[in-house]
Design a protein around this motif. Structure first.
Motif, mmCIF file in Angstrom:
data_model
loop_
_atom_site.group_PDB
_atom_site.id
_atom_site.type_symbol
_atom_site.label_atom_id
_atom_site.label_comp_id
_atom_site.label_asym_id
_atom_site.label_seq_id
_atom_site.Cartn_x
_atom_site.Cartn_y
_atom_site.Cartn_z
ATOM 1 N N ASP A 160 -5.623 13.896 13.406
ATOM 2 C CA ASP A 160 -6.859 13.268 13.881
ATOM 3 C C ASP A 160 -6.973 13.294 15.407
ATOM 4 N N GLY A 193 -0.867 12.229 9.827
ATOM 5 C CA GLY A 193 -2.335 12.251 9.772
ATOM 6 C C GLY A 193 -2.947 11.954 11.136
ATOM 7 N N ASN A 204 -3.504 18.174 1.420
ATOM 8 C CA ASN A 204 -3.565 19.504 2.039
ATOM 9 C C ASN A 204 -2.899 20.564 1.137
ATOM 10 N N GLU A 244 -7.347 21.838 8.111
ATOM 11 C CA GLU A 244 -6.851 22.665 6.997
ATOM 12 C C GLU A 244 -7.792 23.845 6.751
ATOM 13 N N SER A 260 0.366 9.812 5.739
ATOM 14 C CA SER A 260 -1.029 9.351 5.768
ATOM 15 C C SER A 260 -1.491 9.212 7.207
ATOM 16 N N GLY A 261 -2.657 8.568 7.384
ATOM 17 C CA GLY A 261 -3.177 8.380 8.731
ATOM 18 C C GLY A 261 -2.344 7.387 9.524
ATOM 19 N N GLY A 262 -1.707 6.459 8.842
ATOM 20 C CA GLY A 262 -0.936 5.424 9.535
ATOM 21 C C GLY A 262 0.565 5.544 9.352
ATOM 22 N N THR A 264 -5.494 10.437 -1.120
ATOM 23 C CA THR A 264 -6.104 9.522 -0.156
ATOM 24 C C THR A 264 -6.237 8.140 -0.806
ATOM 25 N N ASP A 265 -6.603 7.139 0.000
ATOM 26 C CA ASP A 265 -6.589 5.757 -0.487
ATOM 27 C C ASP A 265 -7.468 5.564 -1.723
ATOM 28 N N HIS A 324 0.818 -1.215 0.000
ATOM 29 C CA HIS A 324 0.000 0.000 0.000
ATOM 30 C C HIS A 324 0.862 1.281 0.000
ATOM 31 N N GLY A 367 -2.838 10.713 2.500
ATOM 32 C CA GLY A 367 -3.944 11.632 2.759
ATOM 33 C C GLY A 367 -3.532 13.052 3.094
ATOM 34 N N VAL A 368 -2.477 13.216 3.879
ATOM 35 C CA VAL A 368 -2.061 14.565 4.295
ATOM 36 C C VAL A 368 -1.541 15.371 3.087
ATOM 37 N N HIS A 410 0.973 4.734 -2.570
ATOM 38 C CA HIS A 410 0.959 6.191 -2.337
ATOM 39 C C HIS A 410 2.072 6.888 -3.133
ATOM 40 N N GLY A 465 -8.112 15.959 9.653
ATOM 41 C CA GLY A 465 -7.165 16.631 8.746
ATOM 42 C C GLY A 465 -7.810 17.676 7.836
HETATM 43 O O1 KG4 Z 1 -3.844 7.957 2.935
HETATM 44 P P1 KG4 Z 1 -5.092 7.995 3.737
HETATM 45 O O2 KG4 Z 1 -6.388 8.201 3.003
HETATM 46 O O3 KG4 Z 1 -5.269 6.699 4.566
HETATM 47 C C1 KG4 Z 1 -4.203 6.018 5.168
HETATM 48 O O4 KG4 Z 1 -3.549 5.190 4.473
HETATM 49 O O5 KG4 Z 1 -3.955 6.317 6.362
HETATM 50 O O6 KG4 Z 1 -4.885 9.157 4.823
HETATM 51 C C2 KG4 Z 1 -5.862 9.522 5.759
HETATM 52 C C3 KG4 Z 1 -5.271 10.601 6.646
HETATM 53 C C4 KG4 Z 1 -6.151 10.995 7.835
HETATM 54 O O7 KG4 Z 1 -5.353 11.028 8.990
HETATM 55 C C5 KG4 Z 1 -6.649 12.399 7.475
HETATM 56 O O8 KG4 Z 1 -6.890 13.226 8.596
HETATM 57 C C6 KG4 Z 1 -5.505 12.919 6.647
HETATM 58 O O9 KG4 Z 1 -5.057 11.804 5.889
HETATM 59 N N1 KG4 Z 1 -5.923 13.990 5.731
HETATM 60 C C7 KG4 Z 1 -5.498 15.268 5.811
HETATM 61 C C8 KG4 Z 1 -6.161 15.989 4.786
HETATM 62 N N2 KG4 Z 1 -6.960 15.117 4.103
HETATM 63 C C9 KG4 Z 1 -6.799 13.904 4.692
HETATM 64 N N3 KG4 Z 1 -4.626 15.846 6.657
HETATM 65 C C10 KG4 Z 1 -4.410 17.171 6.499
HETATM 66 N N4 KG4 Z 1 -5.011 17.931 5.562
HETATM 67 C C11 KG4 Z 1 -5.885 17.386 4.685
HETATM 68 N N5 KG4 Z 1 -6.481 18.141 3.765
#
Ligand code: KG4
Ligand code: ZN
Length: 337
Positions: free
Chosen positions: A172, A168, A278, A189, A141-143, A306-307, A114, A274-275, A118, A185
């Motif tokens: 959160d 991320g 931003n 923003e 990302s979130g993880g 994002t995923d 995964h 995901g981040v 990304h 996130g």
């Molecule tokens: O990549 P992702 O969709 O899933 C994972 O593989 O973790 O990332 C999700 C993460 C979450 O923590 C979310 O809060 C963050 O990405 N995120 C953001 C934004 N959009 C999503 N963080 C900051 N700014 C954003 N616009």
């Protein structure tokens, strides 16, 4: 070559078809279907793995059908699937679906990490020669928060990553302190835009350390300490806290990424996760990268940060070792090796 990608590592169910190896673009996106169980997790303030897995089962077939609306399975050369890292119940839905398709339609499987997905989101709809190596990828990302050096598609080296919370996750978890819905996130923003000054000057953890590690868990404690001091939490105060939190996280991410870019003399910097969706992070990077005229900067389109399954299919095209269905297994702990 046409690849069907499947992504089910967490709370998103994705299926996508890409065509690569022909034409001007590195990877052409033919379809990209996605369903999410995010609304359910918003209610519980975080992901409950069992709930996410059940939703994956519900969404998998409709999402697959939509992705294959204009492409028949006979035209597909290989099925790419996320095998890890992720939640085991969620991963198994995608992996078993890929194995079933592979068995019935006699298609090889390309197992995908995964995190590589990304990185490779950057190659979608990009010109063949645009991304030059060596490249540096920052996955946020979130993880995960990882810095990765890509010398060639076959030589990818992990330089460093978070010792505790991912970027991320810092958004959160701090969002929860501020009573913002999960995932915080995107809202942090948005709220940051109502402020323009770094009032709280939160710590920039490990910004000067020689390694490429990150640590964001202390930030939520720093925010909590400020929150406890505040008597009335009005909208402007929340915006100011969001601004300062975002500034602290981004200063560290940008500073360490640019230091690695210099050390390894990279020609491209790729953002992912995901981040990376931003816009403030993107703009700050674009501003700083001006001092690096030999380095190009790439961020995938927002919906590819994002995923999604398109990035999984793209990663498979560049790392296309094929496997028989019986040799493919989910691995929730998979990382860079
Ligand atoms: O990549 P992702 O969709 O899933 C994972 O593989 O973790 O990332 C999700 C993460 C979450 O923590 C979310 O809060 C963050 O990405 N995120 C953001 C934004 N959009 C999503 N963080 C900051 N700014 C954003 N616009
Ligand atoms: Zn992800």
């Amino acid at each position: 070559m046409k690849i069907l990608g499947i992504e089910t590592s967490c709370d998103e169910t994705g299926a996508a078809v890409i065509e690569a190896g022909i034409g001007e673009k590195s990877v052409n996106l033919l379809s990209n279907s996605l369903a999410s169980s995010l609304v359910l997790h918003s209610k519980t303030g975080g992901i409950i793995p069992e709930v996410a897995a059940r939703e994956q089962v519900k969404f998998m077939i409709p999402v697959l059908e939509e992705a294959l609306k204009n492409t028949s399975l006979d035209e597909i050369d290989a099925v790419a699937v996320t095998v890890g890292p992720g939640l085991i119940g969620s991963l198994l839905v995608g992996v078993e679906t890929a194995k079933t398709l592979s068995f019935i339609y006699k298609k090889p499987i390309i197992p995908v990490n995964h995190l590589f997905g990304h990185i490779y989101a950057n190659f979608i709809e990009q010109g063949q020669e645009d991304i030059e190596f060596p490249a540096l990828a920052l996955i946020v990302s979130g993880g995960h928060t990882d810095l990765v050096l890509i010398k060639t598609h076959k030589d990818i080296k992990w330089l460093g990553g978070t010792r505790d919370d991912a970027a991320g996750e810092a958004f959160d978890k701090t969002g929860r302190l501020l009573n913002l819905p999960y995932p915080a996130g995107p809202l942090i923003e948005k709220l940051s835009k109502n402020s323009s000054k770094d009032l709280y000057k939160f710590p920039r953890p490990l910004i000067d350390s020689k390694d490429y590690d990150f640590s964001f868990s202390g930030l939520k404690t720093a925010v909590l300490r400020e929150v406890q001091k505040i008597k009335t939490m009005d909208d402007q105060t929340i915006s100011n806290l969001c601004f300062s939190l975002q500034a602290a996280i981004f200063d560290v991410l940008i500073s360490k990424t640019l230091r690695a870019a210099k050390e390894y003399n990279v020609k491209s910097i790729l953002l992912g996760g995901g981040v990376a969706a931003n816009q403030t992070l993107k703009e700050k990077f674009e501003d700083k990268i001006k001092d690096y005229p030999n380095t190009k900067f790439f961020v995938p389109q927002k919906k590819l940060c994002t995923d999604n399954a398109a990035m999984i299919a793209a990663a498979a095209f560049f790392n296309n070792d094929t496997y028989l269905w019986k040799n493919v297994n989910a691995n929730p702990e998979l990382y860079f090796d």
